[in-house]
Design a protein around this motif. Sequence first.
Motif, PDB file in Angstrom:
ATOM      1  N   ARG A  27       0.878  -1.173   0.000  1.00 36.88           N
ATOM      2  CA  ARG A  27       0.000   0.000   0.000  1.00 36.88           C
ATOM      3  C   ARG A  27       0.911   1.218   0.000  1.00 36.88           C
ATOM      4  NH1 ARG A  27      -4.806   1.410   4.341  1.00 36.88           N
ATOM      5  NH2 ARG A  27      -5.291   3.475   3.530  1.00 36.88           N
ATOM      6  N   ASN A  39       4.736  -3.825   5.259  1.00 42.02           N
ATOM      7  CA  ASN A  39       4.149  -3.262   4.044  1.00 42.02           C
ATOM      8  C   ASN A  39       5.142  -3.171   2.880  1.00 42.02           C
ATOM      9  OD1 ASN A  39       1.907  -1.983   2.657  1.00 42.02           O
ATOM     10  ND2 ASN A  39       2.992  -0.048   2.892  1.00 42.02           N
ATOM     11  N   GLU A  55      -1.901   3.847  -8.189  1.00 46.50           N
ATOM     12  CA  GLU A  55      -1.910   4.513  -6.883  1.00 46.50           C
ATOM     13  C   GLU A  55      -2.375   5.961  -7.031  1.00 46.50           C
ATOM     14  OE1 GLU A  55       1.632   1.902  -4.794  1.00 46.50           O
ATOM     15  OE2 GLU A  55       2.160   3.735  -5.862  1.00 46.50           O
ATOM     16  N   TRP A  79      -5.770  -3.856  -0.599  1.00 47.45           N
ATOM     17  CA  TRP A  79      -4.427  -4.206  -1.040  1.00 47.45           C
ATOM     18  C   TRP A  79      -4.130  -5.594  -0.495  1.00 47.45           C
ATOM     19  CZ3 TRP A  79      -5.610   0.729   0.615  1.00 47.45           C
ATOM     20  CH2 TRP A  79      -5.268   1.779  -0.233  1.00 47.45           C
ATOM     21  N   ILE A  93       1.116  -8.743  -6.105  1.00 49.01           N
ATOM     22  CA  ILE A  93       0.510  -7.655  -5.328  1.00 49.01           C
ATOM     23  C   ILE A  93      -0.770  -7.295  -6.069  1.00 49.01           C
ATOM     24  CG2 ILE A  93       0.689  -5.251  -4.564  1.00 49.01           C
ATOM     25  CD1 ILE A  93       3.747  -5.591  -4.617  1.00 49.01           C
ATOM     26  N   ILE A  95      -4.350  -4.781  -6.142  1.00 46.08           N
ATOM     27  CA  ILE A  95      -5.096  -3.614  -5.662  1.00 46.08           C
ATOM     28  C   ILE A  95      -6.487  -3.676  -6.294  1.00 46.08           C
ATOM     29  CG2 ILE A  95      -5.191  -1.107  -5.472  1.00 46.08           C
ATOM     30  CD1 ILE A  95      -2.178  -1.055  -6.114  1.00 46.08           C
TER      31      ILE A  95
END
Length: 142
Positions: A27, A39, A55, A79, A93, A95
């Motif tokens: 994130r 993170n 982002e 996330w 990863i 999102i």
Amino acid sequence: MANTNAAGYAWLLGRVGNQRWEWLHIRGAGLGGKTDSTNLVAGARDANTHMIPFESNIRHLGTAVKNHPQKYSRLRVIWSVSGQVAKYAYKTIRIKWSLFRKNNTKKATGDVSFKPLDTSNNISKNEVTKIENLLNDIRSGL
């Protein structure tokens, strides 16, 4: 981060070659993500670059909620990581986001995944600009 830089960590994972490595935020720090071991994951610089326009999009959607409370009730963003290969290394990863209108219906949604350890997916600044422009076009209806 195991007291090493991302390139050193990638080397420890057996990921050698000409790729530049960075610590990637799951994130983004500008979106409230911490800059610590909870993170951060090792990843190729191109994966980090690829994440930037998405982002930025989330930041714009959050601003739309803040500036237009009569139109939008909330922005939900999830996330996540999957495919752990080492303590600070994951295959994916992800999102996922949803912007909700005041009546609780979805106005805009998105779901994107990145492969931080994949060194075969290079992305140029031109390609990042194309992604940013596409996301801007999508947001123009907000």
